[in-house]
Design a protein around this motif. Structure first.
Motif, PDB file in Angstrom:
ATOM      1  N   LYS A   1       0.823  -1.205   0.000  1.00 13.03           N
ATOM      2  CA  LYS A   1       0.000   0.000   0.000  1.00 13.03           C
ATOM      3  C   LYS A   1       0.856   1.253   0.000  1.00 13.03           C
ATOM      4  N   ASP A   2       2.064   1.145   0.542  1.00 11.96           N
ATOM      5  CA  ASP A   2       2.927   2.317   0.679  1.00 11.96           C
ATOM      6  C   ASP A   2       3.812   2.560  -0.549  1.00 11.96           C
ATOM      7  N   LEU A   3       3.916   1.590  -1.433  1.00  8.53           N
ATOM      8  CA  LEU A   3       4.812   1.720  -2.576  1.00  8.53           C
ATOM      9  C   LEU A   3       4.028   1.848  -3.878  1.00  8.53           C
ATOM     10  N   PRO A   4       4.519   2.684  -4.809  1.00  7.42           N
ATOM     11  CA  PRO A   4       3.819   2.811  -6.094  1.00  7.42           C
ATOM     12  C   PRO A   4       3.936   1.525  -6.903  1.00  7.42           C
ATOM     13  N   VAL A   5       2.825   1.095  -7.483  1.00  9.98           N
ATOM     14  CA  VAL A   5       2.814  -0.095  -8.336  1.00  9.98           C
ATOM     15  C   VAL A   5       2.356   0.342  -9.725  1.00  9.98           C
ATOM     16  N   PHE A   6       3.158   0.005 -10.733  1.00 10.96           N
ATOM     17  CA  PHE A   6       2.849   0.408 -12.098  1.00 10.96           C
ATOM     18  C   PHE A   6       2.154  -0.719 -12.845  1.00 10.96           C
ATOM     19  N   ARG A   7       1.300  -0.333 -13.775  1.00  7.88           N
ATOM     20  CA  ARG A   7       0.581  -1.316 -14.580  1.00  7.88           C
ATOM     21  C   ARG A   7       1.556  -2.077 -15.464  1.00  7.88           C
ATOM     22  N   PRO A   8       1.423  -3.399 -15.546  1.00  9.50           N
ATOM     23  CA  PRO A   8       2.309  -4.184 -16.414  1.00  9.50           C
ATOM     24  C   PRO A   8       1.879  -4.074 -17.870  1.00  9.50           C
ATOM     25  N   PHE A   9       2.797  -4.306 -18.788  1.00 10.14           N
ATOM     26  CA  PHE A   9       2.464  -4.365 -20.206  1.00 10.14           C
ATOM     27  C   PHE A   9       3.497  -5.222 -20.910  1.00 10.14           C
ATOM     28  N   PHE A  10       3.127  -5.738 -22.067  1.00 14.11           N
ATOM     29  CA  PHE A  10       4.030  -6.584 -22.834  1.00 14.11           C
ATOM     30  C   PHE A  10       4.961  -5.724 -23.677  1.00 14.11           C
TER      31      PHE A  10
ATOM     32  N   VAL B   1       9.025   6.508 -19.935  1.00 16.73           N
ATOM     33  CA  VAL B   1       8.438   7.435 -18.951  1.00 16.73           C
ATOM     34  C   VAL B   1       6.941   7.636 -19.195  1.00 16.73           C
ATOM     35  N   SER B   2       6.560   7.861 -20.437  1.00 15.35           N
ATOM     36  CA  SER B   2       5.150   8.136 -20.737  1.00 15.35           C
ATOM     37  C   SER B   2       4.273   6.888 -20.620  1.00 15.35           C
ATOM     38  N   LEU B   3       4.875   5.710 -20.583  1.00 19.46           N
ATOM     39  CA  LEU B   3       4.112   4.464 -20.506  1.00 19.46           C
ATOM     40  C   LEU B   3       3.900   3.974 -19.075  1.00 19.46           C
ATOM     41  N   LEU B   4       4.642   4.566 -18.132  1.00 21.36           N
ATOM     42  CA  LEU B   4       4.526   4.124 -16.743  1.00 21.36           C
ATOM     43  C   LEU B   4       3.273   4.715 -16.108  1.00 21.36           C
ATOM     44  N   LEU B   5       2.249   3.893 -15.957  1.00 24.60           N
ATOM     45  CA  LEU B   5       0.989   4.322 -15.361  1.00 24.60           C
ATOM     46  C   LEU B   5       0.774   3.556 -14.062  1.00 24.60           C
ATOM     47  N   ARG B   6       0.470   4.302 -13.000  1.00 17.53           N
ATOM     48  CA  ARG B   6       0.223   3.639 -11.724  1.00 17.53           C
ATOM     49  C   ARG B   6      -1.106   2.899 -11.750  1.00 17.53           C
ATOM     50  N   LYS B   7      -1.159   1.796 -11.027  1.00 12.47           N
ATOM     51  CA  LYS B   7      -2.396   1.003 -10.972  1.00 12.47           C
ATOM     52  C   LYS B   7      -3.539   1.792 -10.349  1.00 12.47           C
ATOM     53  N   ASP B   8      -3.204   2.672  -9.393  1.00 10.52           N
ATOM     54  CA  ASP B   8      -4.263   3.435  -8.718  1.00 10.52           C
ATOM     55  C   ASP B   8      -4.582   4.741  -9.433  1.00 10.52           C
ATOM     56  N   SER B   9      -4.010   4.950 -10.626  1.00 13.93           N
ATOM     57  CA  SER B   9      -4.230   6.148 -11.451  1.00 13.93           C
ATOM     58  C   SER B   9      -3.782   7.440 -10.780  1.00 13.93           C
ATOM     59  N   SER B  10      -2.997   7.343  -9.729  1.00 15.83           N
ATOM     60  CA  SER B  10      -2.491   8.531  -9.044  1.00 15.83           C
ATOM     61  C   SER B  10      -1.336   9.128  -9.835  1.00 15.83           C
ATOM     62  N   LEU B  11      -1.210  10.443  -9.759  1.00 14.52           N
ATOM     63  CA  LEU B  11      -0.101  11.122 -10.444  1.00 14.52           C
ATOM     64  C   LEU B  11       1.078  11.358  -9.505  1.00 14.52           C
ATOM     65  N   GLU B  12       0.936  10.944  -8.252  1.00 10.52           N
ATOM     66  CA  GLU B  12       2.025  11.124  -7.295  1.00 10.52           C
ATOM     67  C   GLU B  12       3.199  10.230  -7.678  1.00 10.52           C
ATOM     68  N   ASN B  13       4.394  10.665  -7.281  1.00  9.71           N
ATOM     69  CA  ASN B  13       5.624   9.899  -7.510  1.00  9.71           C
ATOM     70  C   ASN B  13       5.850   9.560  -8.983  1.00  9.71           C
ATOM     71  N   GLU B  14       5.471  10.479  -9.874  1.00 10.29           N
ATOM     72  CA  GLU B  14       5.741  10.242 -11.287  1.00 10.29           C
ATOM     73  C   GLU B  14       7.250  10.209 -11.497  1.00 10.29           C
ATOM     74  N   LEU B  15       7.696   9.303 -12.328  1.00 13.41           N
ATOM     75  CA  LEU B  15       9.123   9.186 -12.606  1.00 13.41           C
ATOM     76  C   LEU B  15       9.490  10.024 -13.818  1.00 13.41           C
ATOM     77  N   GLU B  16      10.599  10.711 -13.733  1.00 13.48           N
ATOM     78  CA  GLU B  16      11.152  11.459 -14.855  1.00 13.48           C
ATOM     79  C   GLU B  16      12.624  11.110 -14.931  1.00 13.48           C
ATOM     80  N   PHE B  17      13.058  10.621 -16.075  1.00 14.41           N
ATOM     81  CA  PHE B  17      14.479  10.336 -16.256  1.00 14.41           C
ATOM     82  C   PHE B  17      14.823  10.392 -17.732  1.00 14.41           C
ATOM     83  N   GLY B  18      16.104  10.562 -17.997  1.00 16.32           N
ATOM     84  CA  GLY B  18      16.588  10.490 -19.369  1.00 16.32           C
ATOM     85  C   GLY B  18      16.886   9.046 -19.711  1.00 16.32           C
TER      86      GLY B  18
END
Length: 201
Positions: free
Chosen positions: A22-31, A148-165
């Motif tokens: 519950k405390d950690l961001p979980v991203f939606r999986p994809f192939f 970066v643009s494909l990483l979507l959290r399972k809970d649809s929250s925008l918190e802790n969005e990742l930004e990297f090169g």
């Protein structure tokens, strides 16, 4: 500063886990589909074909293209131009990924990573030895900007969005993690921020 951006992204990546919490961001999986870069690159063939056409043209006209340039009024010769922004590392990065800009991961164990910005001069000292067995680590794979643009959290929250090169992942040369062991071995990630991010701050 760039250091702060790298630290922010690095700390966010450290929070990721294979186990849902519950405390950690979980991203939606994809192939993802895997394609060898050599299958995408027709650049060498195109360049060779262009050189053949150039030689045919020079033979037909009886004069090399270099000769045409030398006969110009001011005597200036063609000079290889540098990138307008002067960042050769970033230019090389963009040219390499232009073959497949949508790539999200590059896997090339034991080879050199594709840096998005100039790496530290002491890179081999920055990468620590394996925390499990003490053996050196080697570059294995890197996460690319398109991810970066494909990483979507399972809970649809925008918190802790990742930004990297790019995120460079270095793993144990001995692959000391074994199947059936209690927990995975922690590996080392080196985060480089997107140079363009600085323009929007």
């Amino acid at each position: 500063s760039a250091t702060v951006c790298q630290m922010d992204a690095s700390s966010s990546l450290q929070q990721l886990s294979l186990v849902e919490s519950k405390d950690l961001p979980v991203f939606r999986p994809f192939f993802i589909s895997v394609v060898e870069e050599s299958e995408l690159c027709g650049e060498d063939d195109k360049l060779e074909h262009a050189q053949v056409l150039l030689r045919e043209y020079e033979r037909r006209e009886g004069k090399g293209v270099g000769g045409l340039e030398e006969s110009s009024d001011d005597g200036e010769k063609y000079e290889k131009t540098k990138a307008r922004h002067g960042d050769a590392v970033f230019s090389r990065f963009m040219k390499t990924i232009s073959v497949c800009p949508q790539q999200i991961l590059r896997y090339c164990r034991h080879r050199k990573p594709l840096f998005i910005s100039k790496p530290p001069s002491n890179m081999c000292q920055v990468v620590p030895v394996c925390s499990s067995c003490g053996e050196p680590r080697t570059f294995e794979l890197q996460l690319m900007p398109a991810l970066v643009s494909l990483l979507l959290r399972k809970d649809s929250s925008l918190e802790n969005e990742l930004e990297f090169g790019t995120v460079l992942v270095f793993t144990c040369t001995k692959s000391c993690w074994t199947a059936g062991s209690g927990c995975p071995v922690e590996e080392f990630c080196f985060v480089q921020s997107d140079p363009d991010q600085q323009l929007f701050k």
